[in-house]
Design a protein around this motif. Sequence first.
Motif, PDB file in Angstrom:
ATOM      1  N   PRO A   1     -31.675 -67.709 -75.417  1.00 21.01           N
ATOM      2  CA  PRO A   1     -33.027 -67.219 -75.136  1.00 21.01           C
ATOM      3  C   PRO A   1     -33.023 -65.924 -74.326  1.00 21.01           C
ATOM      4  CG  PRO A   1     -32.491 -69.105 -73.755  1.00 21.01           C
ATOM      5  CD  PRO A   1     -31.377 -68.966 -74.736  1.00 21.01           C
ATOM      6  N   LEU A   2     -34.079 -65.139 -74.492  1.00 16.18           N
ATOM      7  CA  LEU A   2     -34.253 -63.916 -73.713  1.00 16.18           C
ATOM      8  C   LEU A   2     -35.350 -64.141 -72.680  1.00 16.18           C
ATOM      9  CD1 LEU A   2     -34.039 -61.194 -76.503  1.00 16.18           C
ATOM     10  CD2 LEU A   2     -32.372 -61.643 -74.684  1.00 16.18           C
ATOM     11  N   TYR A   3     -35.270 -63.368 -71.617  1.00 17.68           N
ATOM     12  CA  TYR A   3     -36.234 -63.518 -70.508  1.00 17.68           C
ATOM     13  C   TYR A   3     -36.869 -62.177 -70.174  1.00 17.68           C
ATOM     14  CZ  TYR A   3     -34.314 -68.135 -69.940  1.00 17.68           C
ATOM     15  OH  TYR A   3     -33.936 -69.433 -70.166  1.00 17.68           O
ATOM     16  N   LYS A   4     -38.195 -62.231 -69.937  1.00 15.67           N
ATOM     17  CA  LYS A   4     -38.916 -61.040 -69.466  1.00 15.67           C
ATOM     18  C   LYS A   4     -38.828 -61.032 -67.949  1.00 15.67           C
ATOM     19  CE  LYS A   4     -42.818 -62.432 -71.193  1.00 15.67           C
ATOM     20  NZ  LYS A   4     -44.253 -62.544 -71.512  1.00 15.67           N
ATOM     21  N   VAL A   5     -38.468 -59.881 -67.399  1.00 16.72           N
ATOM     22  CA  VAL A   5     -38.550 -59.724 -65.944  1.00 16.72           C
ATOM     23  C   VAL A   5     -39.907 -59.082 -65.661  1.00 16.72           C
ATOM     24  CG1 VAL A   5     -37.608 -58.509 -63.944  1.00 16.72           C
ATOM     25  CG2 VAL A   5     -36.072 -59.614 -65.581  1.00 16.72           C
ATOM     26  N   ILE A   6     -40.693 -59.730 -64.806  1.00 14.63           N
ATOM     27  CA  ILE A   6     -42.062 -59.270 -64.551  1.00 14.63           C
ATOM     28  C   ILE A   6     -42.268 -58.939 -63.067  1.00 14.63           C
ATOM     29  CG2 ILE A   6     -43.050 -60.516 -66.521  1.00 14.63           C
ATOM     30  CD1 ILE A   6     -43.962 -62.688 -64.579  1.00 14.63           C
TER      31      ILE A   6
ATOM     32  N   VAL B   1     -28.622 -61.760 -66.606  1.00 18.09           N
ATOM     33  CA  VAL B   1     -29.032 -60.415 -66.189  1.00 18.09           C
ATOM     34  C   VAL B   1     -30.428 -60.478 -65.572  1.00 18.09           C
ATOM     35  CG1 VAL B   1     -29.527 -58.064 -66.981  1.00 18.09           C
ATOM     36  CG2 VAL B   1     -27.531 -59.270 -67.863  1.00 18.09           C
ATOM     37  N   ALA B   2     -31.350 -61.236 -66.187  1.00 17.76           N
ATOM     38  CA  ALA B   2     -32.718 -61.358 -65.662  1.00 17.76           C
ATOM     39  C   ALA B   2     -32.690 -61.951 -64.245  1.00 17.76           C
ATOM     40  CB  ALA B   2     -33.571 -62.219 -66.591  1.00 17.76           C
ATOM     41  N   GLU B   3     -31.886 -63.003 -64.048  1.00 20.41           N
ATOM     42  CA  GLU B   3     -31.804 -63.635 -62.720  1.00 20.41           C
ATOM     43  C   GLU B   3     -31.287 -62.649 -61.672  1.00 20.41           C
ATOM     44  OE1 GLU B   3     -31.080 -68.333 -63.966  1.00 20.41           O
ATOM     45  OE2 GLU B   3     -29.356 -67.047 -63.532  1.00 20.41           O
ATOM     46  N   THR B   4     -30.316 -61.854 -62.065  1.00 19.77           N
ATOM     47  CA  THR B   4     -29.756 -60.874 -61.129  1.00 19.77           C
ATOM     48  C   THR B   4     -30.790 -59.804 -60.784  1.00 19.77           C
ATOM     49  OG1 THR B   4     -27.572 -61.271 -62.066  1.00 19.77           O
ATOM     50  CG2 THR B   4     -27.840 -59.273 -60.758  1.00 19.77           C
ATOM     51  N   LYS B   5     -31.521 -59.316 -61.788  1.00 16.10           N
ATOM     52  CA  LYS B   5     -32.552 -58.294 -61.544  1.00 16.10           C
ATOM     53  C   LYS B   5     -33.611 -58.841 -60.590  1.00 16.10           C
ATOM     54  CE  LYS B   5     -31.498 -55.143 -64.891  1.00 16.10           C
ATOM     55  NZ  LYS B   5     -31.129 -53.749 -64.593  1.00 16.10           N
ATOM     56  N   VAL B   6     -34.085 -60.073 -60.859  1.00 16.50           N
ATOM     57  CA  VAL B   6     -35.110 -60.687 -60.005  1.00 16.50           C
ATOM     58  C   VAL B   6     -34.597 -60.768 -58.565  1.00 16.50           C
ATOM     59  CG1 VAL B   6     -36.321 -62.864 -59.518  1.00 16.50           C
ATOM     60  CG2 VAL B   6     -36.226 -61.983 -61.865  1.00 16.50           C
ATOM     61  N   TYR B   7     -33.356 -61.202 -58.428  1.00 13.11           N
ATOM     62  CA  TYR B   7     -32.784 -61.356 -57.084  1.00 13.11           C
ATOM     63  C   TYR B   7     -32.709 -60.017 -56.348  1.00 13.11           C
ATOM     64  CZ  TYR B   7     -29.651 -62.538 -53.301  1.00 13.11           C
ATOM     65  OH  TYR B   7     -29.102 -62.698 -52.049  1.00 13.11           O
ATOM     66  N   ILE B   8     -32.158 -59.001 -56.998  1.00 18.20           N
ATOM     67  CA  ILE B   8     -31.969 -57.723 -56.274  1.00 18.20           C
ATOM     68  C   ILE B   8     -33.300 -57.043 -55.990  1.00 18.20           C
ATOM     69  CG2 ILE B   8     -29.573 -57.354 -57.020  1.00 18.20           C
ATOM     70  CD1 ILE B   8     -30.551 -55.341 -59.064  1.00 18.20           C
ATOM     71  N   VAL B   9     -34.271 -57.179 -56.895  1.00 21.61           N
ATOM     72  CA  VAL B   9     -35.588 -56.549 -56.671  1.00 21.61           C
ATOM     73  C   VAL B   9     -36.292 -57.238 -55.497  1.00 21.61           C
ATOM     74  CG1 VAL B   9     -37.912 -56.291 -57.661  1.00 21.61           C
ATOM     75  CG2 VAL B   9     -35.895 -55.629 -58.993  1.00 21.61           C
ATOM     76  N   ASN B  10     -36.263 -58.571 -55.458  1.00 24.11           N
ATOM     77  CA  ASN B  10     -36.922 -59.283 -54.353  1.00 24.11           C
ATOM     78  C   ASN B  10     -36.220 -58.995 -53.015  1.00 24.11           C
ATOM     79  OD1 ASN B  10     -39.095 -60.419 -55.765  1.00 24.11           O
ATOM     80  ND2 ASN B  10     -37.853 -62.151 -56.456  1.00 24.11           N
ATOM     81  N   GLU B  11     -34.890 -58.939 -53.022  1.00 17.54           N
ATOM     82  CA  GLU B  11     -34.141 -58.592 -51.806  1.00 17.54           C
ATOM     83  C   GLU B  11     -34.512 -57.187 -51.316  1.00 17.54           C
ATOM     84  OE1 GLU B  11     -31.626 -60.053 -49.700  1.00 17.54           O
ATOM     85  OE2 GLU B  11     -32.768 -61.703 -50.560  1.00 17.54           O
ATOM     86  N   TYR B  12     -34.540 -56.256 -52.267  1.00 19.07           N
ATOM     87  CA  TYR B  12     -34.852 -54.858 -51.950  1.00 19.07           C
ATOM     88  C   TYR B  12     -36.257 -54.742 -51.347  1.00 19.07           C
ATOM     89  CZ  TYR B  12     -35.282 -49.796 -52.827  1.00 19.07           C
ATOM     90  OH  TYR B  12     -35.456 -48.443 -52.706  1.00 19.07           O
TER      91      TYR B  12
ATOM     92  N   HIS C   1     -41.946 -55.181 -47.908  1.00 20.30           N
ATOM     93  CA  HIS C   1     -43.071 -55.206 -48.857  1.00 20.30           C
ATOM     94  C   HIS C   1     -43.152 -56.587 -49.502  1.00 20.30           C
ATOM     95  CE1 HIS C   1     -43.697 -51.047 -48.188  1.00 20.30           C
ATOM     96  NE2 HIS C   1     -42.581 -50.656 -48.781  1.00 20.30           N
ATOM     97  N   PRO C   2     -44.379 -57.039 -49.790  1.00 22.65           N
ATOM     98  CA  PRO C   2     -44.538 -58.390 -50.353  1.00 22.65           C
ATOM     99  C   PRO C   2     -44.369 -58.459 -51.878  1.00 22.65           C
ATOM    100  CG  PRO C   2     -46.695 -57.450 -49.932  1.00 22.65           C
ATOM    101  CD  PRO C   2     -45.689 -56.416 -49.491  1.00 22.65           C
ATOM    102  N   LEU C   3     -43.975 -57.359 -52.490  1.00 26.61           N
ATOM    103  CA  LEU C   3     -43.820 -57.286 -53.947  1.00 26.61           C
ATOM    104  C   LEU C   3     -43.036 -58.485 -54.493  1.00 26.61           C
ATOM    105  CD1 LEU C   3     -44.172 -55.498 -56.483  1.00 26.61           C
ATOM    106  CD2 LEU C   3     -41.969 -54.478 -55.938  1.00 26.61           C
ATOM    107  N   LEU C   4     -43.556 -59.098 -55.552  1.00 28.31           N
ATOM    108  CA  LEU C   4     -42.903 -60.257 -56.167  1.00 28.31           C
ATOM    109  C   LEU C   4     -42.425 -59.944 -57.574  1.00 28.31           C
ATOM    110  CD1 LEU C   4     -44.681 -63.671 -55.521  1.00 28.31           C
ATOM    111  CD2 LEU C   4     -42.323 -63.003 -55.025  1.00 28.31           C
ATOM    112  N   CYS C   5     -41.148 -60.258 -57.807  1.00 35.64           N
ATOM    113  CA  CYS C   5     -40.549 -60.115 -59.127  1.00 35.64           C
ATOM    114  C   CYS C   5     -40.182 -61.523 -59.603  1.00 35.64           C
ATOM    115  CB  CYS C   5     -39.302 -59.244 -59.013  1.00 35.64           C
ATOM    116  SG  CYS C   5     -38.504 -58.901 -60.583  1.00 35.64           S
ATOM    117  N   SER C   6     -40.397 -61.760 -60.903  1.00 33.13           N
ATOM    118  CA  SER C   6     -40.135 -63.086 -61.450  1.00 33.13           C
ATOM    119  C   SER C   6     -39.660 -62.966 -62.898  1.00 33.13           C
ATOM    120  CB  SER C   6     -41.442 -63.889 -61.350  1.00 33.13           C
ATOM    121  OG  SER C   6     -41.256 -65.184 -61.828  1.00 33.13           O
ATOM    122  N   MET C   7     -39.363 -64.097 -63.544  1.00 31.86           N
ATOM    123  CA  MET C   7     -38.939 -64.031 -64.949  1.00 31.86           C
ATOM    124  C   MET C   7     -39.579 -65.145 -65.768  1.00 31.86           C
ATOM    125  SD  MET C   7     -35.004 -65.109 -64.262  1.00 31.86           S
ATOM    126  CE  MET C   7     -34.419 -65.750 -65.833  1.00 31.86           C
ATOM    127  N   GLU C   8     -39.728 -64.871 -67.062  1.00 31.37           N
ATOM    128  CA  GLU C   8     -40.340 -65.841 -67.986  1.00 31.37           C
ATOM    129  C   GLU C   8     -39.567 -65.820 -69.282  1.00 31.37           C
ATOM    130  OE1 GLU C   8     -44.308 -64.607 -68.827  1.00 31.37           O
ATOM    131  OE2 GLU C   8     -45.107 -65.345 -66.934  1.00 31.37           O
TER     132      GLU C   8
END
Length: 107
Positions: free
Chosen positions: A27-32, A81-92, A98-105
């Motif tokens: 499956p593929l995941y959207k990073v949002i 890859v999606a999990e890693t992107k979500v993690y680094i964006v939320n850490e950053y 900043h309260p910015l939230l990144c997630s995946m679907e």
Amino acid sequence: MSDFDPLRDDDNDVTVQEAAPKLKKPPLYKVILLNDDFTPMDFVINLLMQFFAMSTEKATQVMLQIHTQGVGVCGTYSKDVAETKVYIVNEYSRQHQHPLLCSMEEL
Ligand code: TYC
């Protein structure tokens, strides 16, 4: 004397058909990214350029879409890859307070 006769047909004519291999595409995941009232627009644009390889124009367009619609897609990736992107964006975002939230679907 050996029982082995390579020409002897002793399967009573039963034909065994091999099952087709069941290979499903992973499956593929959207990073949002989600909108909020506090994260500066410039921060979101720079983050989209830095972590999602967007041009200034594309990043501005995606940021404005999130700002007006509440949510927007940064990219589509494999699960790891999606999990890693979500993690680094939320850490950053947290590192910059900043309260910015990144997630995946799943797509
Ligand atoms: N709504 C924010 C503002 O007005 C900008 C923003 C855009 C925040 C996208 C988060 O994912 C976001 N400063």
